[in-house]
Design a protein around this motif. Structure first.
Motif, mmCIF file in Angstrom:
data_model
loop_
_atom_site.group_PDB
_atom_site.id
_atom_site.type_symbol
_atom_site.label_atom_id
_atom_site.label_comp_id
_atom_site.label_asym_id
_atom_site.label_seq_id
_atom_site.Cartn_x
_atom_site.Cartn_y
_atom_site.Cartn_z
ATOM 1 N N MET A 72 1.218 -1.225 -0.067
ATOM 2 C CA MET A 72 0.352 -0.054 0.344
ATOM 3 C C MET A 72 1.712 0.802 0.097
ATOM 4 O O MET A 72 2.123 1.311 1.317
ATOM 5 C CB MET A 72 -1.112 0.068 1.458
ATOM 6 N N SER A 73 0.907 2.121 -0.688
ATOM 7 C CA SER A 73 1.655 3.379 -0.869
ATOM 8 C C SER A 73 1.198 4.239 0.050
ATOM 9 O O SER A 73 -0.036 4.569 0.970
ATOM 10 C CB SER A 73 1.212 3.885 -1.965
ATOM 11 N N ILE A 74 1.767 4.899 0.405
ATOM 12 C CA ILE A 74 1.752 6.283 1.733
ATOM 13 C C ILE A 74 0.459 7.060 0.990
ATOM 14 O O ILE A 74 -0.509 7.540 2.000
ATOM 15 C CB ILE A 74 3.050 7.009 1.915
ATOM 16 N N LYS A 75 0.321 7.606 -0.199
ATOM 17 C CA LYS A 75 -0.938 8.957 -0.382
ATOM 18 C C LYS A 75 -1.648 7.431 -0.671
ATOM 19 O O LYS A 75 -2.351 8.620 0.538
ATOM 20 C CB LYS A 75 -0.447 8.654 -1.981
ATOM 21 N N ASN A 76 -2.410 6.692 -0.787
ATOM 22 C CA ASN A 76 -3.169 5.874 -0.468
ATOM 23 C C ASN A 76 -3.810 6.021 1.613
ATOM 24 O O ASN A 76 -4.761 5.765 2.251
ATOM 25 C CB ASN A 76 -3.658 3.555 -0.363
ATOM 26 N N ILE A 77 -2.530 5.484 2.275
ATOM 27 C CA ILE A 77 -2.532 5.676 3.473
ATOM 28 C C ILE A 77 -2.782 7.217 3.999
ATOM 29 O O ILE A 77 -4.075 6.440 4.972
ATOM 30 C CB ILE A 77 -1.552 4.859 4.330
ATOM 31 N N ILE A 78 -2.360 7.743 3.662
ATOM 32 C CA ILE A 78 -3.057 9.217 4.232
ATOM 33 C C ILE A 78 -4.550 9.420 3.349
ATOM 34 O O ILE A 78 -5.118 10.049 4.284
ATOM 35 C CB ILE A 78 -1.888 10.329 3.527
ATOM 36 N N SER A 79 -4.491 8.939 2.812
ATOM 37 C CA SER A 79 -5.963 9.056 2.079
ATOM 38 C C SER A 79 -6.659 8.465 3.081
ATOM 39 O O SER A 79 -8.263 9.225 3.330
ATOM 40 C CB SER A 79 -6.022 8.815 0.429
ATOM 41 N N PHE A 80 -6.543 7.589 3.447
ATOM 42 C CA PHE A 80 -7.595 6.411 3.970
ATOM 43 C C PHE A 80 -7.805 7.449 5.269
ATOM 44 O O PHE A 80 -8.388 7.154 6.270
ATOM 45 C CB PHE A 80 -6.545 5.136 4.521
ATOM 46 N N ASP A 81 -6.751 7.477 6.257
ATOM 47 C CA ASP A 81 -6.176 7.823 7.521
ATOM 48 C C ASP A 81 -7.662 8.997 7.568
ATOM 49 O O ASP A 81 -7.908 9.701 8.675
ATOM 50 C CB ASP A 81 -4.834 8.462 8.140
ATOM 51 N N ARG A 82 -7.628 9.813 6.385
ATOM 52 C CA ARG A 82 -8.196 11.846 6.460
ATOM 53 C C ARG A 82 -9.752 11.504 6.978
ATOM 54 O O ARG A 82 -10.002 11.561 7.151
ATOM 55 C CB ARG A 82 -7.351 12.174 5.450
ATOM 56 N N TRP A 83 -9.855 10.424 5.624
ATOM 57 C CA TRP A 83 -11.590 9.706 5.457
ATOM 58 C C TRP A 83 -11.787 9.005 7.033
ATOM 59 O O TRP A 83 -12.960 9.630 7.272
ATOM 60 C CB TRP A 83 -11.288 8.502 4.529
ATOM 61 N N LEU A 84 -11.054 8.388 7.224
ATOM 62 C CA LEU A 84 -11.096 8.277 8.653
ATOM 63 C C LEU A 84 -11.383 8.930 9.760
ATOM 64 O O LEU A 84 -12.723 8.625 10.572
ATOM 65 C CB LEU A 84 -9.976 6.808 9.543
ATOM 66 N N ILE A 85 -10.952 10.159 10.281
ATOM 67 C CA ILE A 85 -11.495 11.272 10.662
ATOM 68 C C ILE A 85 -12.116 11.894 10.632
ATOM 69 O O ILE A 85 -12.929 12.068 11.242
ATOM 70 C CB ILE A 85 -10.054 12.287 10.656
ATOM 71 N N GLU A 86 -12.539 11.902 8.951
ATOM 72 C CA GLU A 86 -14.163 12.502 8.825
ATOM 73 C C GLU A 86 -15.318 11.692 9.563
ATOM 74 O O GLU A 86 -16.711 12.323 9.454
ATOM 75 C CB GLU A 86 -14.057 12.393 6.881
ATOM 76 N N GLN A 87 -14.768 10.333 8.944
ATOM 77 C CA GLN A 87 -16.287 9.338 9.417
ATOM 78 C C GLN A 87 -16.372 9.799 11.262
ATOM 79 O O GLN A 87 -17.388 9.722 11.170
ATOM 80 C CB GLN A 87 -15.854 7.866 9.014
ATOM 81 N N ASN A 88 -15.210 9.469 12.068
ATOM 82 C CA ASN A 88 -14.730 9.979 13.079
ATOM 83 C C ASN A 88 -14.198 10.841 14.114
ATOM 84 O O ASN A 88 -13.057 10.295 13.908
ATOM 85 C CB ASN A 88 -15.166 8.481 14.074
ATOM 86 N N PRO A 89 -14.681 11.805 13.858
ATOM 87 C CA PRO A 89 -13.316 13.001 14.578
ATOM 88 C C PRO A 89 -12.888 12.407 16.147
ATOM 89 O O PRO A 89 -12.074 13.030 16.390
ATOM 90 C CB PRO A 89 -14.047 14.211 14.592
ATOM 91 N N ASN A 90 -14.011 12.320 16.611
ATOM 92 C CA ASN A 90 -13.450 11.613 17.905
ATOM 93 C C ASN A 90 -12.237 10.574 17.889
ATOM 94 O O ASN A 90 -12.012 10.492 19.806
ATOM 95 C CB ASN A 90 -14.855 11.297 19.132
ATOM 96 N N PHE A 91 -12.128 10.306 17.203
ATOM 97 C CA PHE A 91 -10.741 9.143 17.344
ATOM 98 C C PHE A 91 -9.444 8.944 16.584
ATOM 99 O O PHE A 91 -9.003 8.767 15.661
ATOM 100 C CB PHE A 91 -11.380 7.655 16.072
ATOM 101 N N LYS A 92 -8.914 10.783 16.970
ATOM 102 C CA LYS A 92 -7.430 10.807 16.384
ATOM 103 C C LYS A 92 -7.177 10.311 17.868
ATOM 104 O O LYS A 92 -6.288 9.851 18.993
ATOM 105 C CB LYS A 92 -8.288 12.692 16.888
ATOM 106 N N THR A 93 -5.334 10.205 17.620
ATOM 107 C CA THR A 93 -4.073 10.112 17.651
ATOM 108 C C THR A 93 -3.960 10.810 18.792
ATOM 109 O O THR A 93 -4.555 12.529 19.142
ATOM 110 C CB THR A 93 -2.982 9.902 17.105
ATOM 111 N N ASP A 94 -3.493 10.958 19.974
ATOM 112 C CA ASP A 94 -2.934 12.149 21.103
ATOM 113 C C ASP A 94 -1.449 11.656 21.035
ATOM 114 O O ASP A 94 -0.846 11.518 20.179
ATOM 115 C CB ASP A 94 -3.723 11.340 22.514
ATOM 116 N N ASP A 95 -0.789 12.707 22.490
ATOM 117 C CA ASP A 95 0.246 12.857 21.959
ATOM 118 C C ASP A 95 1.461 11.967 22.210
ATOM 119 O O ASP A 95 2.620 11.606 21.738
ATOM 120 C CB ASP A 95 0.547 13.658 22.959
#
Length: 90
Positions: free
Chosen positions: A1-24
């Motif tokens: 899987m390319s880094i662009k696909n992972i980034i796109s998927f990561d952004r999409w996941l946050i759009e679906q559930n903004p509460n499931f973000k990483t922390d420090d």
């Protein structure tokens, strides 16, 4: 899987559930991109378990707990149900 696909998927996941973000304490940076969702963080942590030397001293890369992994799976299952299973029944 390319880094662009992972980034796109990561952004999409946050759009679906903004509460499931990483922390420090759950930071991973690759090619100047920092994971935003815990699901992507867990995926990248398992695929690349070495220490992230690019992090600022105020951030860390802790191992995901079993509870965080379980919560990530539940989150993905909800996203699947809300976005794909509902369309099948129409």
């Amino acid at each position: 899987m390319s880094i662009k696909n992972i980034i796109s998927f990561d952004r999409w996941l946050i759009e679906q559930n903004p509460n499931f973000k990483t922390d420090d304490t759950h930071q991973n940076t690759h090619n100047k991109y920092t994971d935003r969702s815990m699901t992507t963080y867990i995926r990248n942590y398992l695929d690349h378990p070495s220490e992230d030397t690019n992090l600022p001293s105020s951030k860390s890369r802790n191992s995901p707990t079993p509870e965080e992994i379980s919560q990530s799976i539940e989150n993905v299952m909800k996203i699947l149900k809300n976005n794909f299973q509902a369309k099948k029944s129409k």
